[in-house]
Design a protein around this motif. Structure first.
Motif, PDB file in Angstrom:
ATOM      1  N   THR A  24       0.730  -1.749  -0.278  1.00  0.00           N
ATOM      2  CA  THR A  24       0.343   0.051   0.039  1.00  0.00           C
ATOM      3  C   THR A  24       0.945   0.989  -0.062  1.00  0.00           C
ATOM      4  O   THR A  24       1.810   1.061  -0.598  1.00  0.00           O
ATOM      5  CB  THR A  24      -1.388   0.520   1.415  1.00  0.00           C
ATOM      6  OG1 THR A  24      -0.410   0.049   2.260  1.00  0.00           O
ATOM      7  CG2 THR A  24      -1.662  -0.947   1.394  1.00  0.00           C
ATOM      8  N   ARG A  25       0.290   2.480  -0.173  1.00  0.00           N
ATOM      9  CA  ARG A  25       1.153   3.601   0.481  1.00  0.00           C
ATOM     10  C   ARG A  25       1.249   3.994   1.634  1.00  0.00           C
ATOM     11  O   ARG A  25       2.289   4.813   1.936  1.00  0.00           O
ATOM     12  CB  ARG A  25       0.263   4.614  -0.068  1.00  0.00           C
ATOM     13  CG  ARG A  25      -0.963   5.256   1.025  1.00  0.00           C
ATOM     14  CD  ARG A  25      -1.507   6.012  -0.023  1.00  0.00           C
ATOM     15  NE  ARG A  25      -0.703   7.096  -0.794  1.00  0.00           N
ATOM     16  CZ  ARG A  25      -0.710   8.891  -1.772  1.00  0.00           C
ATOM     17  NH1 ARG A  25      -1.801   9.059  -2.114  1.00  0.00           N
ATOM     18  NH2 ARG A  25       0.324   9.303  -1.777  1.00  0.00           N
ATOM     19  N   GLU A  26       1.395   2.944   2.981  1.00  0.00           N
ATOM     20  CA  GLU A  26       1.362   3.334   4.271  1.00  0.00           C
ATOM     21  C   GLU A  26       3.004   2.921   4.326  1.00  0.00           C
ATOM     22  O   GLU A  26       2.766   1.673   4.228  1.00  0.00           O
ATOM     23  CB  GLU A  26       0.782   2.908   5.145  1.00  0.00           C
ATOM     24  CG  GLU A  26      -0.948   3.619   4.211  1.00  0.00           C
ATOM     25  CD  GLU A  26      -2.378   2.844   5.716  1.00  0.00           C
ATOM     26  OE1 GLU A  26      -2.348   3.264   6.209  1.00  0.00           O
ATOM     27  OE2 GLU A  26      -3.130   1.989   5.017  1.00  0.00           O
ATOM     28  N   GLY A  27       3.520   3.302   5.300  1.00  0.00           N
ATOM     29  CA  GLY A  27       4.990   2.390   5.944  1.00  0.00           C
ATOM     30  C   GLY A  27       6.038   2.970   5.339  1.00  0.00           C
ATOM     31  O   GLY A  27       6.997   2.334   6.728  1.00  0.00           O
ATOM     32  N   GLY A  28       6.542   4.129   4.438  1.00  0.00           N
ATOM     33  CA  GLY A  28       7.565   4.587   4.533  1.00  0.00           C
ATOM     34  C   GLY A  28       8.100   5.497   4.637  1.00  0.00           C
ATOM     35  O   GLY A  28       7.472   6.080   5.735  1.00  0.00           O
ATOM     36  N   VAL A  29       9.004   6.483   4.088  1.00  0.00           N
ATOM     37  CA  VAL A  29       9.920   7.351   3.998  1.00  0.00           C
ATOM     38  C   VAL A  29       9.434   8.435   3.504  1.00  0.00           C
ATOM     39  O   VAL A  29      10.173  10.046   3.936  1.00  0.00           O
ATOM     40  CB  VAL A  29      11.194   7.109   4.169  1.00  0.00           C
ATOM     41  CG1 VAL A  29      11.216   5.683   6.049  1.00  0.00           C
ATOM     42  CG2 VAL A  29      12.331   6.604   3.385  1.00  0.00           C
TER      43      VAL A  29
END
Length: 254
Positions: A24-29
């Motif tokens: 998904t688009r969640e959890g990155g930097v």
């Protein structure tokens, strides 16, 4: 790695020894408009952010993804190791454990494949151009011949993509699929004229994919049903945002 990187798991009965994920688009930097778990290197994001996100993806997947140079075509690569491949391709298959067939999407349809015995897996990037070009039957043929199984012994998962309620297309798309462009609904295309009476259709990518797979002999198909355009907090969408990130669909033998 942080436990905050959520990976979407296909809702299909995966064969033993097969792992499949969709990011998904969640959890990155990454920062806006690529916030935050963008995995694409060619969409304007900071290289350091993409590198860190890919590192997190590899760690979460527990396998080595092979990133393709996607061109909306129908070439299929056979992966035997985790080395990068430079030739253009929109699909790949492997029987080697620990190698993840991986495609990037942001509205196009990701399709993951596995033989029912778990002996081999594949992934395909299927936008409308790729579907019209035959990327799915090409992937089925490569996987079937490479693994020595019949198409009926292959199962497929259709991941999140732009949904039919959001995918407005013109006559060129209908022509690419050999459909009549008269103002009428048929097959995977719904006719909805604009207020001024000009032509507008809405296309159903998952339905087009199912038709293509059925014609290729694959009847075990599970569609996720999520629309990338309609869930901005979960998914990147090129049609919705223009400048945006990319998500990955990956499958491997473990």
């Amino acid at each position: 790695m942080p436990a905050l990187v959520p990976l979407h798991r296909p809702g299909w009965p995966a064969p033993p020894g097969v792992q499949a994920v969709f990011s998904t688009r969640e959890g990155g930097v990454g920062r806006a408009p690529h916030d935050s778990f963008n995995l694409g290197v060619a969409c304007g994001d900071e290289p350091q952010a993409v590198a860190e996100n890919r590192r997190r993806f590899v760690q979460a997947m527990g396998a080595q993804p092979v990133w393709l140079r996607q061109v909306h075509g129908c070439s299929v690569l056979h992966l035997v190791d985790g080395q990068p491949r430079d030739e253009p391709a929109d699909a790949a298959w492997t029987a080697t454990p620990g190698i993840a067939c991986t495609v990037l999407v942001a509205d196009c349809l990701p399709v993951l494949f596995a033989t029912t015995d778990g002996r081999a897996v594949a992934a395909a990037h299927a936008g409308w151009r790729g579907l019209a070009a035959g990327v799915l039957p090409a992937t089925v043929q490569a996987l079937s011949q490479g693994a020595g199984v019949a198409p009926g012994d292959i199962q497929a998962w259709l991941g999140p993509c732009i949904g039919p309620q959001a995918f407005e297309v013109g006559p060129d798309v209908l022509q690419a699929f050999g459909r009549p462009t008269a103002p009428q609904s048929h097959d995977a295309f719904c006719w909805q004229p604009r207020a001024d009476g000009s032509a507008r259709w809405r296309a159903d990518l998952p339905r087009l994919a199912q038709q293509s797979l059925q014609a290729a002999g694959v009847t075990r198909v599970v569609a996720d049903g999520a629309c990338t355009v309609g869930e901005p907090s979960r998914f990147f969408s090129y049609r919705r945002d223009g400048v945006t990130g990319r998500m990955a669909a990956a499958i491997c033998r473990v």
